[in-house]
Each structure stands twice: as structure tokens, then as C-alpha cells.
Scaffold this motif. Structure first.
Motif, mmCIF file in Angstrom:
data_model
loop_
_atom_site.group_PDB
_atom_site.id
_atom_site.type_symbol
_atom_site.label_atom_id
_atom_site.label_comp_id
_atom_site.label_asym_id
_atom_site.label_seq_id
_atom_site.Cartn_x
_atom_site.Cartn_y
_atom_site.Cartn_z
ATOM 1 N N ALA A 225 0.844 -1.192 0.000
ATOM 2 C CA ALA A 225 0.000 0.000 0.000
ATOM 3 C C ALA A 225 0.878 1.241 0.000
ATOM 4 O O ALA A 225 1.453 1.613 1.014
ATOM 5 N N THR A 226 1.008 1.882 -1.133
ATOM 6 C CA THR A 226 1.908 3.027 -1.252
ATOM 7 C C THR A 226 1.184 4.324 -1.604
ATOM 8 O O THR A 226 1.513 5.374 -1.087
ATOM 9 N N SER A 227 0.194 4.268 -2.477
ATOM 10 C CA SER A 227 -0.510 5.472 -2.906
ATOM 11 C C SER A 227 -1.988 5.342 -2.546
ATOM 12 O O SER A 227 -2.762 4.707 -3.258
ATOM 13 N N LEU A 228 -2.368 5.960 -1.412
ATOM 14 C CA LEU A 228 -3.728 5.793 -0.915
ATOM 15 C C LEU A 228 -4.578 7.055 -1.030
ATOM 16 O O LEU A 228 -5.795 6.967 -0.974
ATOM 17 N N SER A 229 -3.989 8.211 -1.151
ATOM 18 C CA SER A 229 -4.746 9.463 -1.148
ATOM 19 C C SER A 229 -5.821 9.457 -2.224
ATOM 20 O O SER A 229 -5.527 9.314 -3.415
ATOM 21 N N GLY A 230 -7.084 9.591 -1.800
ATOM 22 C CA GLY A 230 -8.190 9.645 -2.740
ATOM 23 C C GLY A 230 -8.534 8.336 -3.404
ATOM 24 O O GLY A 230 -9.392 8.291 -4.301
ATOM 25 N N ALA A 231 -7.893 7.230 -2.974
ATOM 26 C CA ALA A 231 -8.167 5.930 -3.595
ATOM 27 C C ALA A 231 -9.585 5.467 -3.276
ATOM 28 O O ALA A 231 -10.160 5.812 -2.248
ATOM 29 N N ALA A 232 -10.145 4.670 -4.160
ATOM 30 C CA ALA A 232 -11.491 4.146 -3.977
ATOM 31 C C ALA A 232 -11.477 2.918 -3.074
ATOM 32 O O ALA A 232 -10.585 2.072 -3.179
ATOM 33 N N VAL A 233 -12.464 2.837 -2.200
ATOM 34 C CA VAL A 233 -12.738 1.615 -1.452
ATOM 35 C C VAL A 233 -13.831 0.882 -2.222
ATOM 36 O O VAL A 233 -14.913 1.430 -2.448
ATOM 37 N N SER A 234 -13.537 -0.331 -2.647
ATOM 38 C CA SER A 234 -14.475 -1.017 -3.529
ATOM 39 C C SER A 234 -14.774 -2.432 -3.040
ATOM 40 O O SER A 234 -14.005 -3.036 -2.299
ATOM 41 N N GLU A 235 -15.911 -2.906 -3.490
ATOM 42 C CA GLU A 235 -16.348 -4.285 -3.253
ATOM 43 C C GLU A 235 -16.782 -4.824 -4.611
ATOM 44 O O GLU A 235 -17.815 -4.427 -5.145
ATOM 45 N N GLY A 236 -15.960 -5.691 -5.199
ATOM 46 C CA GLY A 236 -16.234 -6.115 -6.563
ATOM 47 C C GLY A 236 -16.140 -4.922 -7.497
ATOM 48 O O GLY A 236 -15.147 -4.196 -7.507
ATOM 49 N N GLU A 237 -17.199 -4.704 -8.265
ATOM 50 C CA GLU A 237 -17.230 -3.579 -9.194
ATOM 51 C C GLU A 237 -17.833 -2.324 -8.578
ATOM 52 O O GLU A 237 -17.900 -1.281 -9.239
ATOM 53 N N CYS A 255 -6.319 3.729 7.258
ATOM 54 C CA CYS A 255 -6.889 4.906 6.619
ATOM 55 C C CYS A 255 -8.293 5.128 7.138
ATOM 56 O O CYS A 255 -8.927 4.219 7.694
ATOM 57 N N LEU A 256 -8.757 6.344 6.988
ATOM 58 C CA LEU A 256 -10.160 6.677 7.200
ATOM 59 C C LEU A 256 -10.820 6.822 5.841
ATOM 60 O O LEU A 256 -10.217 7.363 4.908
ATOM 61 N N ALA A 257 -12.050 6.345 5.738
ATOM 62 C CA ALA A 257 -12.789 6.454 4.486
ATOM 63 C C ALA A 257 -14.215 6.883 4.772
ATOM 64 O O ALA A 257 -14.802 6.500 5.790
ATOM 65 N N ALA A 258 -14.772 7.688 3.890
ATOM 66 C CA ALA A 258 -16.164 8.102 3.984
ATOM 67 C C ALA A 258 -17.013 7.069 3.253
ATOM 68 O O ALA A 258 -16.817 6.827 2.061
ATOM 69 N N MET A 259 -17.968 6.454 3.996
ATOM 70 C CA MET A 259 -18.777 5.384 3.426
ATOM 71 C C MET A 259 -20.232 5.533 3.874
ATOM 72 O O MET A 259 -20.522 6.155 4.900
ATOM 73 N N LYS A 260 -21.140 4.960 3.095
ATOM 74 C CA LYS A 260 -22.544 4.959 3.481
ATOM 75 C C LYS A 260 -22.745 4.104 4.724
ATOM 76 O O LYS A 260 -22.171 3.018 4.844
ATOM 77 N N MET A 268 -20.483 -5.157 8.353
ATOM 78 C CA MET A 268 -20.241 -5.631 9.718
ATOM 79 C C MET A 268 -20.787 -7.034 9.934
ATOM 80 O O MET A 268 -20.400 -7.721 10.884
ATOM 81 N N THR A 269 -21.700 -7.467 9.067
ATOM 82 C CA THR A 269 -22.350 -8.766 9.275
ATOM 83 C C THR A 269 -21.999 -9.804 8.227
ATOM 84 O O THR A 269 -22.453 -10.941 8.317
ATOM 85 N N ASP A 270 -21.219 -9.444 7.202
ATOM 86 C CA ASP A 270 -20.813 -10.454 6.213
ATOM 87 C C ASP A 270 -19.297 -10.400 6.011
ATOM 88 O O ASP A 270 -18.607 -9.600 6.619
ATOM 89 N N ASP A 271 -18.809 -11.252 5.195
ATOM 90 C CA ASP A 271 -17.362 -11.371 4.979
ATOM 91 C C ASP A 271 -16.948 -10.870 3.594
ATOM 92 O O ASP A 271 -16.030 -11.409 2.985
ATOM 93 N N SER A 272 -17.620 -9.847 3.113
ATOM 94 C CA SER A 272 -17.308 -9.337 1.783
ATOM 95 C C SER A 272 -15.860 -8.843 1.718
ATOM 96 O O SER A 272 -15.347 -8.234 2.661
ATOM 97 N N ALA A 273 -15.208 -9.121 0.588
ATOM 98 C CA ALA A 273 -13.828 -8.705 0.388
ATOM 99 C C ALA A 273 -13.797 -7.255 -0.087
ATOM 100 O O ALA A 273 -14.501 -6.888 -1.032
ATOM 101 N N LEU A 274 -12.976 -6.441 0.561
ATOM 102 C CA LEU A 274 -12.822 -5.052 0.180
ATOM 103 C C LEU A 274 -11.448 -4.831 -0.440
ATOM 104 O O LEU A 274 -10.483 -5.514 -0.104
ATOM 105 N N LEU A 275 -11.400 -3.862 -1.341
ATOM 106 C CA LEU A 275 -10.133 -3.464 -1.950
ATOM 107 C C LEU A 275 -9.975 -1.953 -1.826
ATOM 108 O O LEU A 275 -10.950 -1.202 -1.942
ATOM 109 N N ILE A 276 -8.753 -1.517 -1.576
ATOM 110 C CA ILE A 276 -8.400 -0.111 -1.709
ATOM 111 C C ILE A 276 -7.402 -0.060 -2.854
ATOM 112 O O ILE A 276 -6.277 -0.543 -2.732
ATOM 113 N N GLY A 277 -7.848 0.497 -3.972
ATOM 114 C CA GLY A 277 -7.087 0.328 -5.201
ATOM 115 C C GLY A 277 -7.148 -1.138 -5.580
ATOM 116 O O GLY A 277 -8.222 -1.690 -5.775
ATOM 117 N N ASP A 278 -5.999 -1.792 -5.618
ATOM 118 C CA ASP A 278 -5.996 -3.235 -5.899
ATOM 119 C C ASP A 278 -5.433 -4.021 -4.722
ATOM 120 O O ASP A 278 -5.014 -5.163 -4.874
#
Length: 301
Positions: A225-237, A255-260, A268-278
Motif C-alpha cells: 500500500a503506497t498510494s492511498l490518497s483519494g483511492a477508492a474503497v471497492s467491493e467487486g465492481e 486509513c479513514l474512508a467516507a462510506m454509506k 459488519m455482518t458479512d465477509d465481503s472482500a474489500l479493496l483499496i485500489g488493488d
């Protein structure tokens, strides 16, 4: 304690902060009518987070408010100091308030063990954040060993892991809302005090449960993890959020991220895989943030 807890005391000079002095016979009433925090209940020698808002309840500048025997010191991000000072002067009108930007003062932070030095104030936002000390530029807090000085990023890693937002990267001026940042649970808002700028909107959001988003900490267990500024937090697509402040931890990053809120409840209740960038990431919600507020009905997540 966070995963970053050192075994011995550490201190760091925070060159990103500037200090504004507010003094005079009406200094307490002046600040009480402007900022979100209750300064009337702030003891001498203590500090508390607060903010100056727009009339629409958006954050203009967040600050740590230090009470002294002869007034207050406001420490804020250096990039917001001039604007905050200008706005305070505008609100002062003809009141007997002394305002000054104290360029000769600097801010030190300390954590990890040992007694705080004389004149330091405990950071009330989270135990992992230790203490804060304001003194003359070029001086160090008394009784502190120079061998304990370390990089400021180490402290920011603790702050971010604790879920504590600070400064304009996390609290974007004229956009960020106090409750979406969780600042109501960090003592930065007093819902029982009298009016202040932006109070009506902030109170309505609180009492009607209109919060849609939340700042949340995430952990990356990878040195890639080298370039995080403004990176997207994603789940799949699907993009779920955007990275705000971040810090390296040696073996990864936080990092802190703004999320719904609706997405946070689901994650909090499932095991979905998250990505920040790749790079894989995981939520790391601290205890103080739980239970999460229920999302507003208009949150379509």
C-alpha cells in the motif's frame, strides 16, 4: 489499545498545526456562542475538540481548544489557520476580545507510557492519543527525553486506527458534517449548550436521525500500500467510499474512508472482500463507534 501501541513513551512535533490565542474578559462567552464544543465546562489546563461551522452546519475548521488561566488557545490545521482567524475577527465586532496568531508557539503530541509533562493536556478523544502540549517553538516539553522523539506519522497511525478524524483531509471544509464524522461521540458537540453557528442544522440532524454516511477506519495488511490518497474503497465492481487521511504502520497501512452507513452495517455482518485500489483491506471499527447509527431513510444503500 491499537495494534500500533509502543512499549515506551513517544513524542512528536506536529508542524502541521498553528495556534490562535483568544483572550479578554468575554473570551468564554465569545467562543461559547461560536463553536460546537462547550467551553464553559472546560477546566483550566484541559483541551477539547470543537469546530466552527457554516450556518448550514458544515465544518469550516476543526480545532483542539485548550483552556488557560487567561483565556484559550485554539490549535488547528495550518492550512485553515488564516481563514479561521479572519472569521473570528469578523465575529468579534466591537467586543473586548484579544485575538492573535501565535507564530512562536508549536504543538507536541505524546503517547505510549509515562506521566505527561507539566503543562500537557490529555487528549480526550481516545486513550491511545495520549497528550498534547503547546509551547514556544524550539522548546521541548519539560522532562522529555530527546531519544523519545519519533515521526509524527506514528501518532497519525494511532489516530486513524482509533477512528478519530482531524483536519481538512478528513473534515473537508464547507462539506463535512459533524455527525457523519462521529464527532458527537468524541465530545466535540454539546447538544445541551446554547446556540452557536450551525447549531440548528446540527441538532436537527441529531434528533431526527438524518445521518447517511460515516467515516470509518480500514486496515491494509500489506506493505504494497503506497498510494492511498483519494483511492477508492471497492467491493467487486462497486465503489463504496473514498480514502481520506492515511498512515503507514510498517507492515501495512491504516486509513479513514467516507462510506454509506447502510454499507457499513452490511459489511459488519458479512465477509465481503474489500479493496483499496488493488490491495485487500478490512474494516477495523473501534469499540467507541459501536453501535453504528441507523442510516437515514433516504440512504438508498
Amino acid at each position: 489499545m491499537t495494534d500500533n501501541a509502543p512499549s515506551t513513551a513517544c513524542i512528536a512535533l506536529d508542524e502541521t498545526r498553528r495556534v490562535i490565542r483568544v483572550a479578554g474578559g468575554e473570551a468564554e462567552d465569545f467562543l461559547q456562542s461560536l463553536v460546537t464544543a462547550n467551553v464553559e465546562t472546560l477546566p483550566v489546563g484541559a483541551c477539547r475538540q470543537g469546530a466552527l461551522l457554516t450556518p448550514q452546519g458544515r465544518i469550516l475548521a476543526d480545532m483542539m481548544i485548550h483552556r488557560q488561566a487567561d483565556g484559550f488557545l485554539l490549535e488547528c490545521d495550518a492550512t485553515r489557520a488564516d481563514d479561521l482567524f479572519t472569521r473570528l475577527r469578523r465575529y468579534r465586532l466591537r467586543r473586548p476580545i484579544d485575538l492573535a496568531q501565535e507564530a512562536e508557539l508549536c504543538v507536541w503530541v505524546g503517547w505510549g507510557g509515562g506521566d505527561p509533562p507539566e503543562g500537557a493536556a490529555a487528549d480526550p478523544r481516545h486513550p491511545d492519543l495520549g497528550w498534547r502540549w503547546i509551547g514556544l517553538r524550539g522548546d521541548m516539553p519539560p522532562t522529555i527525553n530527546e531519544d523519545d522523539v519519533t515521526a509524527l506519522e506514528t501518532w497519525h497511525a494511532r489516530r486513524i486506527a482509533a477512528g478519530v478524524p482531524q483536519g481538512p483531509v478528513d473534515l473537508v471544509p464547507e462539506r463535512a458534517l459533524m455527525l457523519e464524522a462521529g464527532l458527537d461521540r468524541l465530545g466535540a458537540i454539546d447538544f445541551e449548550k446554547g446556540c452557536y453557528v450551525g447549531q440548528e442544522v446540527t441538532a436537527r440532524t441529531h434528533y431526527r436521525g438524518l445521518v447517511k454516511r460515516r467515516l470509518a477506519p480500514l486496515r491494509i495488511e500489506s506493505a504494497a500500500a503506497t498510494s492511498l490518497s483519494g483511492a477508492a474503497v471497492s467491493e467487486g465492481e462497486s465503489k463504496l467510499g473514498t480514502v481520506l487521511s492515511h498512515a503507514n504502520t510498517g507492515d501495512g497501512a491504516v486509513c479513514l474512508a467516507a462510506m454509506k452507513l447502510s454499507d457499513l452495517h452490511r459489511l459488519m455482518t458479512d465477509d465481503s472482500a474489500l479493496l483499496i485500489g488493488d490491495v485487500p483491506a478490512r474494516l477495523a471499527i473501534p469499540d467507541w463507534m459501536l453501535p453504528l447509527p441507523q442510516p437515514a431513510r433516504t440512504d438508498g444503500g
